[in-house]
Design a protein around this motif. Structure first.
Motif, PDB file in Angstrom:
ATOM      1  N   TYR A 408       0.849  -1.182   0.000  1.00  0.00           N
ATOM      2  CA  TYR A 408       0.000   0.000   0.000  1.00  0.00           C
ATOM      3  C   TYR A 408       0.892   1.241   0.000  1.00  0.00           C
ATOM      4  O   TYR A 408       1.846   1.331   0.778  1.00  0.00           O
ATOM      5  CB  TYR A 408      -0.920   0.004   1.226  1.00  0.00           C
ATOM      6  CG  TYR A 408      -1.660  -1.294   1.405  1.00  0.00           C
ATOM      7  CD1 TYR A 408      -2.894  -1.510   0.789  1.00  0.00           C
ATOM      8  CD2 TYR A 408      -1.101  -2.334   2.167  1.00  0.00           C
ATOM      9  CE1 TYR A 408      -3.560  -2.722   0.936  1.00  0.00           C
ATOM     10  CE2 TYR A 408      -1.763  -3.543   2.308  1.00  0.00           C
ATOM     11  CZ  TYR A 408      -2.986  -3.733   1.696  1.00  0.00           C
ATOM     12  OH  TYR A 408      -3.638  -4.947   1.826  1.00  0.00           O
ATOM     13  N   TYR A 409       0.566   2.188  -0.855  1.00  0.00           N
ATOM     14  CA  TYR A 409       1.376   3.402  -0.968  1.00  0.00           C
ATOM     15  C   TYR A 409       0.516   4.614  -0.633  1.00  0.00           C
ATOM     16  O   TYR A 409      -0.472   4.891  -1.323  1.00  0.00           O
ATOM     17  CB  TYR A 409       1.952   3.513  -2.383  1.00  0.00           C
ATOM     18  CG  TYR A 409       2.726   4.787  -2.647  1.00  0.00           C
ATOM     19  CD1 TYR A 409       3.605   5.296  -1.705  1.00  0.00           C
ATOM     20  CD2 TYR A 409       2.579   5.477  -3.858  1.00  0.00           C
ATOM     21  CE1 TYR A 409       4.318   6.456  -1.938  1.00  0.00           C
ATOM     22  CE2 TYR A 409       3.298   6.639  -4.114  1.00  0.00           C
ATOM     23  CZ  TYR A 409       4.166   7.123  -3.148  1.00  0.00           C
ATOM     24  OH  TYR A 409       4.865   8.283  -3.387  1.00  0.00           O
ATOM     25  N   LEU A 410       0.880   5.337   0.418  1.00  0.00           N
ATOM     26  CA  LEU A 410       0.099   6.497   0.860  1.00  0.00           C
ATOM     27  C   LEU A 410       0.683   7.824   0.401  1.00  0.00           C
ATOM     28  O   LEU A 410       0.059   8.862   0.573  1.00  0.00           O
ATOM     29  CB  LEU A 410      -0.003   6.499   2.387  1.00  0.00           C
ATOM     30  CG  LEU A 410      -0.673   5.264   3.022  1.00  0.00           C
ATOM     31  CD1 LEU A 410      -0.797   5.462   4.528  1.00  0.00           C
ATOM     32  CD2 LEU A 410      -2.030   4.993   2.399  1.00  0.00           C
ATOM     33  N   GLY A 411       1.893   7.814  -0.171  1.00  0.00           N
ATOM     34  CA  GLY A 411       2.511   9.056  -0.609  1.00  0.00           C
ATOM     35  C   GLY A 411       3.033   9.869   0.576  1.00  0.00           C
ATOM     36  O   GLY A 411       3.102   9.397   1.708  1.00  0.00           O
ATOM     37  N   SER A 412       3.392  11.126   0.291  1.00  0.00           N
ATOM     38  CA  SER A 412       3.895  12.003   1.349  1.00  0.00           C
ATOM     39  C   SER A 412       2.772  12.340   2.325  1.00  0.00           C
ATOM     40  O   SER A 412       1.603  12.440   1.938  1.00  0.00           O
ATOM     41  CB  SER A 412       4.460  13.290   0.755  1.00  0.00           C
ATOM     42  OG  SER A 412       5.615  13.004   0.000  1.00  0.00           O
ATOM     43  N   CYS A 413       3.135  12.530   3.560  1.00  0.00           N
ATOM     44  CA  CYS A 413       2.135  12.751   4.606  1.00  0.00           C
ATOM     45  C   CYS A 413       2.643  13.802   5.580  1.00  0.00           C
ATOM     46  O   CYS A 413       3.782  13.709   6.057  1.00  0.00           O
ATOM     47  CB  CYS A 413       1.875  11.431   5.329  1.00  0.00           C
ATOM     48  SG  CYS A 413       0.739  11.564   6.705  1.00  0.00           S
ATOM     49  N   ASP A 415       1.268  14.379   8.499  1.00  0.00           N
ATOM     50  CA  ASP A 415       1.016  13.913   9.860  1.00  0.00           C
ATOM     51  C   ASP A 415       1.375  12.433   9.951  1.00  0.00           C
ATOM     52  O   ASP A 415       0.508  11.555   9.957  1.00  0.00           O
ATOM     53  CB  ASP A 415      -0.446  14.151  10.235  1.00  0.00           C
ATOM     54  CG  ASP A 415      -0.693  14.076  11.739  1.00  0.00           C
ATOM     55  OD1 ASP A 415       0.206  13.583  12.454  1.00  0.00           O
ATOM     56  OD2 ASP A 415      -1.770  14.484  12.187  1.00  0.00           O
ATOM     57  N   VAL A 416       2.668  12.170  10.010  1.00  0.00           N
ATOM     58  CA  VAL A 416       3.158  10.794   9.988  1.00  0.00           C
ATOM     59  C   VAL A 416       2.674  10.025  11.212  1.00  0.00           C
ATOM     60  O   VAL A 416       2.352   8.833  11.131  1.00  0.00           O
ATOM     61  CB  VAL A 416       4.702  10.770   9.919  1.00  0.00           C
ATOM     62  CG1 VAL A 416       5.231   9.348   9.941  1.00  0.00           C
ATOM     63  CG2 VAL A 416       5.176  11.473   8.660  1.00  0.00           C
ATOM     64  N   LEU A 417       2.597  10.697  12.361  1.00  0.00           N
ATOM     65  CA  LEU A 417       2.158  10.019  13.583  1.00  0.00           C
ATOM     66  C   LEU A 417       0.754   9.435  13.432  1.00  0.00           C
ATOM     67  O   LEU A 417       0.461   8.357  13.959  1.00  0.00           O
ATOM     68  CB  LEU A 417       2.198  10.988  14.766  1.00  0.00           C
ATOM     69  CG  LEU A 417       3.588  11.373  15.281  1.00  0.00           C
ATOM     70  CD1 LEU A 417       3.480  12.482  16.312  1.00  0.00           C
ATOM     71  CD2 LEU A 417       4.310  10.172  15.869  1.00  0.00           C
ATOM     72  N   ALA A 418      -0.109  10.142  12.705  1.00  0.00           N
ATOM     73  CA  ALA A 418      -1.483   9.671  12.519  1.00  0.00           C
ATOM     74  C   ALA A 418      -1.519   8.363  11.733  1.00  0.00           C
ATOM     75  O   ALA A 418      -2.380   7.510  11.971  1.00  0.00           O
ATOM     76  CB  ALA A 418      -2.316  10.743  11.809  1.00  0.00           C
ATOM     77  N   VAL A 419      -0.595   8.207  10.800  1.00  0.00           N
ATOM     78  CA  VAL A 419      -0.538   6.968  10.010  1.00  0.00           C
ATOM     79  C   VAL A 419       0.146   5.861  10.796  1.00  0.00           C
ATOM     80  O   VAL A 419      -0.318   4.712  10.825  1.00  0.00           O
ATOM     81  CB  VAL A 419       0.189   7.212   8.671  1.00  0.00           C
ATOM     82  CG1 VAL A 419       0.238   5.919   7.851  1.00  0.00           C
ATOM     83  CG2 VAL A 419      -0.504   8.309   7.877  1.00  0.00           C
ATOM     84  N   LEU A 420       1.263   6.191  11.452  1.00  0.00           N
ATOM     85  CA  LEU A 420       1.970   5.172  12.229  1.00  0.00           C
ATOM     86  C   LEU A 420       1.080   4.587  13.323  1.00  0.00           C
ATOM     87  O   LEU A 420       1.210   3.416  13.690  1.00  0.00           O
ATOM     88  CB  LEU A 420       3.229   5.777  12.843  1.00  0.00           C
ATOM     89  CG  LEU A 420       4.358   6.115  11.866  1.00  0.00           C
ATOM     90  CD1 LEU A 420       5.464   6.892  12.573  1.00  0.00           C
ATOM     91  CD2 LEU A 420       4.925   4.852  11.225  1.00  0.00           C
ATOM     92  N   GLU A 421       0.169   5.396  13.828  1.00  0.00           N
ATOM     93  CA  GLU A 421      -0.707   4.959  14.918  1.00  0.00           C
ATOM     94  C   GLU A 421      -1.554   3.749  14.525  1.00  0.00           C
ATOM     95  O   GLU A 421      -1.918   2.937  15.381  1.00  0.00           O
ATOM     96  CB  GLU A 421      -1.611   6.123  15.332  1.00  0.00           C
ATOM     97  CG  GLU A 421      -2.376   5.892  16.612  1.00  0.00           C
ATOM     98  CD  GLU A 421      -3.051   7.160  17.089  1.00  0.00           C
ATOM     99  OE1 GLU A 421      -2.810   7.565  18.238  1.00  0.00           O
ATOM    100  OE2 GLU A 421      -3.803   7.761  16.296  1.00  0.00           O
ATOM    101  N   VAL A 422      -1.862   3.601  13.241  1.00  0.00           N
ATOM    102  CA  VAL A 422      -2.699   2.472  12.809  1.00  0.00           C
ATOM    103  C   VAL A 422      -1.852   1.312  12.284  1.00  0.00           C
ATOM    104  O   VAL A 422      -2.395   0.311  11.808  1.00  0.00           O
ATOM    105  CB  VAL A 422      -3.726   2.908  11.731  1.00  0.00           C
ATOM    106  CG1 VAL A 422      -4.600   4.030  12.253  1.00  0.00           C
ATOM    107  CG2 VAL A 422      -3.042   3.304  10.429  1.00  0.00           C
ATOM    108  N   CYS A 423      -0.528   1.442  12.342  1.00  0.00           N
ATOM    109  CA  CYS A 423       0.363   0.359  11.916  1.00  0.00           C
ATOM    110  C   CYS A 423       0.847  -0.429  13.127  1.00  0.00           C
ATOM    111  O   CYS A 423       0.623  -0.039  14.276  1.00  0.00           O
ATOM    112  CB  CYS A 423       1.545   0.929  11.128  1.00  0.00           C
ATOM    113  SG  CYS A 423       1.083   1.727   9.576  1.00  0.00           S
ATOM    114  N   ASP A 424       1.516  -1.551  12.858  1.00  0.00           N
ATOM    115  CA  ASP A 424       1.935  -2.445  13.935  1.00  0.00           C
ATOM    116  C   ASP A 424       3.449  -2.523  14.120  1.00  0.00           C
ATOM    117  O   ASP A 424       3.912  -2.854  15.211  1.00  0.00           O
ATOM    118  CB  ASP A 424       1.405  -3.859  13.662  1.00  0.00           C
ATOM    119  CG  ASP A 424      -0.102  -3.898  13.557  1.00  0.00           C
ATOM    120  OD1 ASP A 424      -0.765  -3.691  14.594  1.00  0.00           O
ATOM    121  OD2 ASP A 424      -0.625  -4.116  12.440  1.00  0.00           O
TER     122      ASP A 424
END
Length: 534
Positions: A408-413, A415-424
């Motif tokens: 999955y590719y989300l591109g530049s972000c 608010d990286v913390l918001a994305v990392l929060e849903v990862c493991d």
């Protein structure tokens, strides 16, 4: 194809013989582009031979064409020998102006970051000597660089200089600069001026160079007088995108000398302005590529790199003592999380164990070795999320079709913390950079899988190290399958992040040590005043 290659190599050789030593040949550039097109289509076994064939046609006396040719060689094959020869040609070329040397300094610095196989102790020492020459050349044209005594400096004022400000999304050095400013203002009670000189990757004096590094420049910040970071507003000035302009260097050095700061911080390294001012003020370079020595002519640099015999040899080659390096844990200032998202909102599956890969240079950092590693993980239960700039994403999906349903590719972000929060899990490709994103992941309780190499290896510590990509795949599977192991490592990640985010304590200790080595006092008075106020 072999016949075509021989023919274009003969044409290159003829063109090199025809041109002057100081001439830039457009025809040669076209010929090398044609050579590169043929080269890309060759079987792997023939590629090395083709480049050695091209290398044999280089006339080192024709220094502009030689520099261009060596840029091609080091771009396609990351061989230390050719990088050393390129640096020797640059250092021995009589007609290169200071701005051209500075352009080449940045191109080689970028090559070392993107392709660290190019870097050797000899190459690092030559790169440092190149920077020394550049600083000396500029110093001859800037007036008033005289030492300002401690008693004549303003104990309440500090100037912070960086060569590139690129926002607080994925750019770690920008966050590093702002968080150090915050500590100076809030903890040490200093007044601060942050200057973005926009010197990084300067295009002044540019000459043909394959794989050119052209950094981001945020023109909209030219009229900004402050940058907001957490609880502080940082006074800010940004130079126009034409540095290093000798007139601007003169003006800024005069203005800063007139302000008489107690000391100057350089965030990152490579600033001509900061290094010139070290002839008038104490200047400390805060190395952002902190897992290794950095090139600087300021009095001291802060680094998390272990000083080995190799580093001691490099320092001796450029006239530095080991005392030039102030060892420290590199700490991070993280941007405040703005959003709280779920996986559905990001287009990510709810039923997979998600590993995150974050970076601004993923096209250079992700390679076939990393993709083959992903093929060894449990693709039915694991998904890989790429965050950052990754134009090659689709081509890798086509090449590794078995990964189609788990990448999955989300591109530049922003608010990286918001994305990392849903990862493991945070997974680090073998690379130099990436320390900030690893610290962000650990702050969210994500364990990390990384080799010991580079900034991430230094950031996370040995509890999260693996030997190689083969072991990386095994540990990713283990994290997904062994819930007890995952919980232990997650707690270790949170504990490690507490240390990594304690900039208030660690940075003040660094400034105190900097003052001690300069025979001055920078931290104690302000801290005592703060304690009395509280």
């Amino acid at each position: 194809m072999e016949k075509e290659l021989k023919e274009i190599c003969r044409e290159i050789e003829c063109e090199i013989k025809r041109i002057r030593a100081d001439e830039v040949s457009g025809r040669l550039a076209l010929q090398m582009r044609e050579f590169a097109q043929i080269y890309r289509k060759l079987p792997e076994i023939q590629k090395r031979e083709a480049l050695w064939n091209a290398a044999g046609r280089i006339d080192k006396e024709k220094y502009l064409s030689a520099i261009y040719m060596y840029s091609v060689l080091t771009f396609y094959i990351h061989e230390r020998k050719w990088m050393v020869e390129l640096l020797e040609i640059i250092l021995n070329s009589p007609g290169l102006r200071a701005d051209t040397l500075y352009f080449l300094y940045w191109q080689i610095a970028a090559r070392f970051v993107n392709d660290p196989e190019c870097e050797s102790e000899t190459g690092k020492a030559l790169h440092w000597k190149l920077f020394q020459r550049i600083c000396n050349m500029y110093a001859k044209n800037v007036r008033g660089l005289e030492w300002i005594k401690q008693e004549d400096r303003n104990r309440e004022f500090v100037v912070v200089i960086m060569t590139q400000y690129a926002g607080v999304g994925l750019h770690g050095p920008s966050k590093t600069a702002l968080d150090r400013c915050r500590v100076l203002i809030e903890v040490m009670r200093k007044r601060v001026l942050l200057i973005n000189t926009a010197e990084a990757g300067s295009m002044r004096g540019c000459i043909p160079f394959i794989g050119m590094f052209v950094p981001e420049y945020m023109e909209e910040l030219c009229n900004e007088e402050y940058l907001e970071w957490k609880t502080v507003k940082v006074p800010f000035f940004q130079c126009e995108n034409n540095m290093p302009d000798i007139n601007v260097l003169q003006l800024l050095s005069e203005k800063i000398t007139g302000l008489k700061p107690q000391f100057i911080l350089e965030i990152g390294t490579g600033s001509i302005l900061a290094n010139l001012l070290s002839r008038s003020f104490p200047v400390l370079s805060v190395v952002t590529g902190f897992s290794r020595l950095s090139v600087t002519e300021t009095q001291y640099q802060v680094s998390a790199a272990a000083i080995t015999d190799k580093e001691r040899w490099i320092l001796s080659q450029v006239g530095k003592e080991q005392n030039h390096v102030i060892p420290s844990v590199f700490t991070f200032g993280l941007a405040k999380q703005q959003m709280f998202l779920n996986r559905n909102e990001l287009g990510l599956p709810d039923n997979k164990f998600l590993i995150a890969v974050v970076g601004t240079r993923l096209d250079r950092e992700i390679d076939d070795a990393f993709m083959k590693m992903l093929c060894q993980v449990d693709n039915a239960g694991i998904g890989c999320v790429f965050i950052g700039e990754f134009e090659n994403f689709n081509s890798y999906i086509q090449k590794y079709s078995e990964l189609d349903k788990c990448m999955y590719y989300l591109g530049s972000c922003n608010d990286v913390l918001a994305v990392l929060e849903v990862c493991d899990l945070f997974v680090n490709p073998i690379r130099l950079g990436g320390g900030t994103s690893a610290a962000e992941a650990m702050s969210k309780g994500l364990p990390v899988v990384s080799t010991a190499y580079g900034d991430v290896g230094v950031t996370v510590g040995e509890s999260f190290w693996v030997e190689d990509y083969c072991e990386m795949a095994k540990f990713i599977n283990r994290y997904q399958q062994d819930k007890s192991f995952y919980k232990i490592q997650s707690e270790l990640a949170k504990k490690r992040s507490e240390l990594l985010l304690d900039t208030d304590r660690e940075f003040v200790n660094v400034i105190r040590e900097f003052g001690k080595r300069m025979g001055e006092h920078y931290a104690d008075a302000a801290l005592h005043r703060k304690e009395r106020e509280s």
